[in-house]
Structures are given as C-alpha cells and as structure tokens.
Scaffold this active site. Sequence first.
Site, PDB file in Angstrom:
ATOM      1  N   LYS A 272     101.082 -14.144  96.590  1.00  0.00           N
ATOM      2  CA  LYS A 272     102.413 -13.598  96.884  1.00  0.00           C
ATOM      3  C   LYS A 272     102.290 -12.335  97.719  1.00  0.00           C
ATOM      4  CE  LYS A 272     104.924 -14.971  92.688  1.00  0.00           C
ATOM      5  NZ  LYS A 272     105.934 -15.784  93.362  1.00  0.00           N
ATOM      6  N   ARG A 346     105.777 -25.160  87.123  1.00  0.00           N
ATOM      7  CA  ARG A 346     105.991 -26.589  86.857  1.00  0.00           C
ATOM      8  C   ARG A 346     104.692 -27.253  86.414  1.00  0.00           C
ATOM      9  NH1 ARG A 346     108.195 -27.229  92.880  1.00  0.00           N
ATOM     10  NH2 ARG A 346     108.602 -25.041  92.478  1.00  0.00           N
TER      11      ARG A 346
END
Length: 489
Positions: A272, A346
Amino acid sequence: MDFAVSNRPLEKSKADALVVLLGKKNDLPQALPSATREQISQFTKAGDFNASKGQLVWLHAPQDLNADRLLLVGTGDSPLSDQGWLSLVHKATKTLASSPVKQAMWLLDDTHTQTLEWQVREGSRVVEESTYRFDNYRSKPAPASNLAKLTFWHAEKDATLTKAHKTGKAVGLGVNVARDLGNLPPNDCYPEYLSGVARDLGKEYEKLTVKVLSQAQAEKMGMGAFHAVAKGSERQGQIIVMEYKGAKPTKQGPVALVGKGITFDTGGISLKPGATMDEMKYDMGGAASVFGSVKTVCELDLPIHLVAVVAAAENMPDGRAARPGDIVKTLSGQTVEILNTDAEGRLVLCDALTYVQQKHKPHTVIDIATLTGACVVALGAHAQAVYSNDDDLSEALLAAGKETGDRGWPMPLWDEYQGQLDSPFADMQNIGGPKAGSITAACFLSRFTKEVKWAHLDIAGTAWTSGGMSKGATGRPVPMLTRYLMDNA
Ligand code: BES
Ligand code: MN
Ligand code: ZN
C-alpha cells in the site's frame, strides 16, 4: 456507568444535574414544577437559551427541584430523527462528563417519536459509548470523569425500562470492547493477542468455549488461502473459534459470525502507499465487532446458540509472502489466483467461511469485514454495505441497524458481476478490476457460502472515524449485530 430508572416525584429526586430536552415549538414538560418552568421561560426571554438544535446551556439552582442545576438541551424546531436524538445524547453526555456532575437525572421525552423503552435502551448505550476513553498508552492520562450515575426519569412506572437500560449498557460495553481492540497498536494487537482475548472471554463466561487453530494446523487442514496471507508475517496466523451455548443446540444449528482479523494490512507484496497506512491497524475491525458482540451476548446471557470465528493474520511483505500470480487451493477445494496480495481479506475469510460450515453446520452465517476501499467510496461513514443471498436475512440486518442507529444499506450480488472474477489459470482470481470493488469482493465470498443463508457486511467505512483527535475505532457494527441476535436468533 451506573444506570437506574425512577418515577419518584421530581421535586424530591436528588441529583447534581437534571437534563431536559426542549424543542422550540414544544411546551415545557409538565413534569417540571411550575416555578422551574417559569425560571426557564425567563432564561429564554433573556436570550440565554433558544432551544436551537444542539444548544447546551447550564441553569443553576432551579427552583422547587432537588437538583443543583439543569442542563438544557435544545432539540430545534422539528421533531428529531433517531440519529439526531442519539447525537444529542452523545453531546450532552460529553458535557456532563467534563463537568463536576456525579449523579445526573434524565427527563424522558414524551414528545419524541420513539418509545421510552427505545430512549432508555439506545440512550444508555450511547452514554456508555460517550464516556469511553483509550488512554492506556499515555504516560499521564487525563483525570477521570466525575460522572458515575445516570437515572432516567419518567412520571409513569414502566417495567420494561429496567431491562432496557441493562440491554443498552451491555451493548455499549460490547461496542467499547470492539473499540479497544481496533485502537490497540498493531505491535501489541497481533493474531496471537486476539487468541488471548478469546481465551480470556472463555474463562470469564461459563457458556463460552474457545478453540484456536494454529497457522500450521490451518495449513494442514487445507486452508491454502488463509495460509497464503498468514505466512508472510513473523506473527503466526490464528483461526479463533468461540462457541456460546446459551440455549441447547438444536437440529437447526447455530448462527455464526465470522470476522476479518487482519491485525495490520501493509498490502503485502502489493504494498500500500504510505500515507494513512497506520490506519490499517483497524483492518481487524470485523474481528473486533465479533469479540464485542460475543461480550454483549455473554453479558446478557442471551438464550441463543452462537459460533463466532475470527480469521486472524498480519498481511506483510516478506521473503515468504505470497506473490501476485500465486495460485492457492482453498479449504472448499476451489483454487484462487492471487493477483493482488492487498485483496487479502477475502482470502482469509473464504477459508474461515468454509471451516465454520463444515464444522458447525450453522443455519445462518454473517461475516463482517473492513473489506474494500471501494465501499468507503460508495457509502462513506454512515452505512455499512449489506450483501446477502437471502432477502429475509438482509431485511433483518437492515432493520436491526435502523433500530439502533447503526445503519446498513443493501447492495447487489447479481450474477453479472461474477464474471469479473474469472481467471485464465484458476477457478477464480482474487480481484475483479476497478469497477464495483465492494461488490466483486462480496461476489468472491458468495462462492464459499452457496449452501447456507449468508450475509456479508463491508464495514470499511463505518468501523473507523478519522477526524483529528477524535480519530479511532467506532465499535460498529456491534449494535446492529447484537440487535439482530436478540430479535432473530
Ligand atoms: N483492508 C483493505 C480495505 C480498506 C481500505 C479498509 C481502506 C479500510 C479502509 C483491504 O484489504 C484492501 O486493501 N482492499 C483493496 C482491494 C483491491 C486490491 C482489490 C482495496 O480496497 O484497495
Ligand atoms: Mn488489503
Ligand atoms: Zn485488508
């Protein structure tokens, strides 16, 4: 905070402060002695108080009352929305908590659209939340608040109100548990720390049993997606299972909560950007809300059968971290091509979802996750996204959110979105491209929950607030989840 309800004559009720909500168009409450009402009228005429929305004014030495002062709270000229009412409670509590008041009394409002029971229940919860502090990490914490007791006052005796303040307080407690976990720094709050939190809860409550799968056990069992995330960190991943038996297990099976517990999300090899990366300590906000909900359920001794699973891992870039392009096999047998290691939520959730279905045969599964930045773009801070393969479940969650002011908003899971997850190399890929990012993340999870009633809450926008010094974990959606459990499970 201690709560009570009372209907003793107001003139005789001793308090350091009496809180009175006043609208511009409403008459002064008849419950107040006429001398006090006259005094408020004069105060208004003098221009000290005009009941505009959010105005808070102290009035000392009210006449014919056994209270030292009044806190007048303006509600404006139209009836307050639930949200507006709750934010006034928050504001008034903040003012009380930074005053010398120890014992406050709150005059319940007959003119409000919500029932007295709702006012006491949600009011107690918000008061409990409003006095929350997180200062264990300061060498000199600010002095403690004086406010210790709040009594709700109404002329008529109402037996439901005692239960209402107990419920509200227990939910507030759960919210604050979730906030503590979300606010803890990621050097202290790592997956094994969360296992410790679960074990402590298990020791505290007889009806709660706790089991933890180590990272190695999860890998051996076949949780290839979970393991792909966990192995990139020095900190061992954990699958934490809490089972609460407040009712005899039935053929129907338990209700299950599954929380994303990424204790820090660097993005992994798909790193990130640095700005605001510190906030990714709240990427275990879903897990925090599961712990908070378990706390409330245990406190209230609810007659339900609940299984709560937390998939805890730290998403780090490392020599052993998963790479974009890796293909892993999930516990369900389906394979996933990891195209972006930052779509890790996920990956840990899909295996936890399969696990809870295989081991516990729940009738309903709800997962809670700070899953996508796209959800923050879509709904901002005011609603969590609600996805479900069952309309009744979706409606029940939305209703629970509306009832508590912890609102959700429905989102689609249409087949047409599923194609975005097609992979040229595996059964699916873990990202769906730039369009509809919150929806494709939910579509990914839907592939692991085909045989069960399932809902997914994307709480990326609601679990955290980032306004300067008030930055921090919100404890959402504990109010929604616990209300759902009280009404449906
Ligand atoms: N934890 C983040 C989502 C998030 C972002 C939560 C901002 C709260 C605030 C999640 O793991 C993530 O990084 N998602 C990616 C998915 C993308 C790579 C498909 C995102 O939203 O950018
Ligand atoms: Mn991520
Ligand atoms: Zn994440």
